[in-house]
Design a protein around this motif. Structure first.
Motif, PDB file in Angstrom:
ATOM      1  N   LYS A 228      72.265  14.138  10.052  1.00 24.06           N
ATOM      2  CA  LYS A 228      70.901  13.686   9.793  1.00 24.06           C
ATOM      3  C   LYS A 228      70.017  14.848   9.376  1.00 24.06           C
ATOM      4  CE  LYS A 228      69.865  13.945  14.764  1.00 24.06           C
ATOM      5  NZ  LYS A 228      68.854  14.997  14.751  1.00 24.06           N
ATOM      6  N   LYS A 229      68.973  14.512   8.619  1.00 25.01           N
ATOM      7  CA  LYS A 229      67.941  15.464   8.225  1.00 25.01           C
ATOM      8  C   LYS A 229      66.585  14.759   8.305  1.00 25.01           C
ATOM      9  CE  LYS A 229      70.992  17.806   4.909  1.00 25.01           C
ATOM     10  NZ  LYS A 229      71.211  18.121   3.471  1.00 25.01           N
ATOM     11  N   GLY A 230      65.567  15.526   8.656  1.00 18.63           N
ATOM     12  CA  GLY A 230      64.215  14.963   8.701  1.00 18.63           C
ATOM     13  C   GLY A 230      63.928  14.147   9.945  1.00 18.63           C
ATOM     14  N   MET A 231      64.921  14.012  10.821  1.00 13.45           N
ATOM     15  CA  MET A 231      64.757  13.274  12.081  1.00 13.45           C
ATOM     16  C   MET A 231      65.296  14.169  13.201  1.00 13.45           C
ATOM     17  SD  MET A 231      65.905   9.476  10.689  1.00 13.45           S
ATOM     18  CE  MET A 231      67.181  10.147   9.592  1.00 13.45           C
ATOM     19  N   PRO A 232      64.435  14.971  13.797  1.00 10.57           N
ATOM     20  CA  PRO A 232      64.902  16.025  14.700  1.00 10.57           C
ATOM     21  C   PRO A 232      65.408  15.542  16.054  1.00 10.57           C
ATOM     22  CG  PRO A 232      62.511  15.984  14.626  1.00 10.57           C
ATOM     23  CD  PRO A 232      62.976  15.029  13.575  1.00 10.57           C
ATOM     24  N   ASP A 233      65.075  14.310  16.452  1.00 14.47           N
ATOM     25  CA  ASP A 233      65.456  13.837  17.774  1.00 14.47           C
ATOM     26  C   ASP A 233      66.647  12.879  17.690  1.00 14.47           C
ATOM     27  OD1 ASP A 233      63.187  15.249  18.716  1.00 14.47           O
ATOM     28  OD2 ASP A 233      61.909  13.498  18.306  1.00 14.47           O
TER      29      ASP A 233
END
Length: 306
Positions: A228-233
């Motif tokens: 994933k990228k742009g979704m840190p959690d």
């Protein structure tokens, strides 16, 4: 690549993505929800509730859905956002994304805010590309602020993965991370275990998680790799026996075969100025793994697998 749009017996318009080696995916226009993903051996990779309600206009328990959006602290919005309970449209102008690769089957969807929807406090365009290849399922969500003022929002891609026995599943990549425990009034803890395993109810938001997470199913000798990228959690959830029985759209024993791991942006809301756009990326793939024979090297899965 083939893309078919049809209405099933319940009147729900759905899109079937297929690719030459035999993989397939089914996408509902209602909610922009992926309700099936099968590999070339026709094995279902997503969990769907045995009590899923397909006939009423409501998000269906299972598959993959976009949780968008809770703007600020507006508690009047649905728990997981309203996008899951809206009819989407085919996006005829997915620019500025490049065309799908030749070996991918893709569909571009769009959800626009409407003035009649009083639960939408801001004007936006939410686009979602769903792309299928022989061994991957890729989602690219984009949110554009079409309002005349800035807004912030939380976001998640909620992934219900199919498992053999939840007690035989371990998740690697979340060790040493801080997390909010929703079962403890969002108290903050640090993960102490080498890998996350399941022996009871769990509802946690892992903060600043790595871009790769491995979900290892020992019994099926299969590992899901989530990038994933742009979704840190990352959110991990399983209701266990008591809450599964109390949930009207979940079978009593469904919790045993579902693995719910979400890519998310929760701790720090995403912020968009007027005309700005946010874009995320999620890629799901599977690799063979054998816990008993030790063939799986978690470091390779988490950091070096291509």
């Amino acid at each position: 690549m083939p893309l078919n749009l049809f209405h099933d017996r319940d009147g729900l318009p759905r899109i079937i993505l297929t690719e030459p080696k035999g993989s397939s995916a089914e996408v509902l226009l209602y909610g922009g929800q992926i309700v099936s993903w099968k590999n070339h051996r026709k094995e279902e990779l997503l969990f769907m509730s045995s009590k899923a309600n397909w006939k009423q206009h409501k998000a269906i328990r299972g598959g993959i859905s976009a949780c968008f959006a809770r703007f600020g602290d507006l508690g009047s919005l649905e728990q997981h956002g309203f996008a899951r309970n809206r009819m989407w449209s085919l996006d005829r102008d997915p620019s500025p994304l490049p065309p799908p690769l030749d070996n991918h089957s893709s569909v571009d969807l769009i959800l626009k805010s409407t003035k009649v929807d009083l639960k939408t406090p801001h004007s936006f365009e939410f686009r979602l590309r769903i792309s299928l290849s022989a061994d991957k399922l890729i989602l690219i969500p984009r949110v554009r602020n079409t309002d005349n003022k800035a807004f912030s929002f939380s976001f998640a891609l909620r992934n219900y993965l199919s498992g053999s026995d939840i007690s035989e599943v371990r998740i690697e990549g979340l060790e040493t991370l801080d997390y909010f425990d929703n079962l403890m009034k969002r108290s903050r803890f640090t993960e102490q275990a080498d890998a996350l395993t399941f022996d009871g109810e769990i509802d946690r938001v892992y903060l600043h998680s790595p871009n790769k997470i491995a979900i290892i199913d020992h019994e099926k000798k299969r590992t899901f790799v989530l990038q994933k990228k742009g979704m840190p959690d990352a959110v991990v959830w399983n209701p266990w026996a008591k809450k599964a029985k109390a949930n009207p759209d979940l079978g009593d024993d469904d919790y045993k075969i579902m693995i719910c791991v979400s890519s998310a942006a929760i701790e720090t809301p995403l912020f968009l100025k007027p005309s700005e756009e946010w874009m995320g990326y999620q890629e799901l793939s599977t690799v063979s793994s054998s816990y008993c024979s030790g063939q799986l090297d978690p470091r390779k899965v988490l950091y070096g697998f291509h």
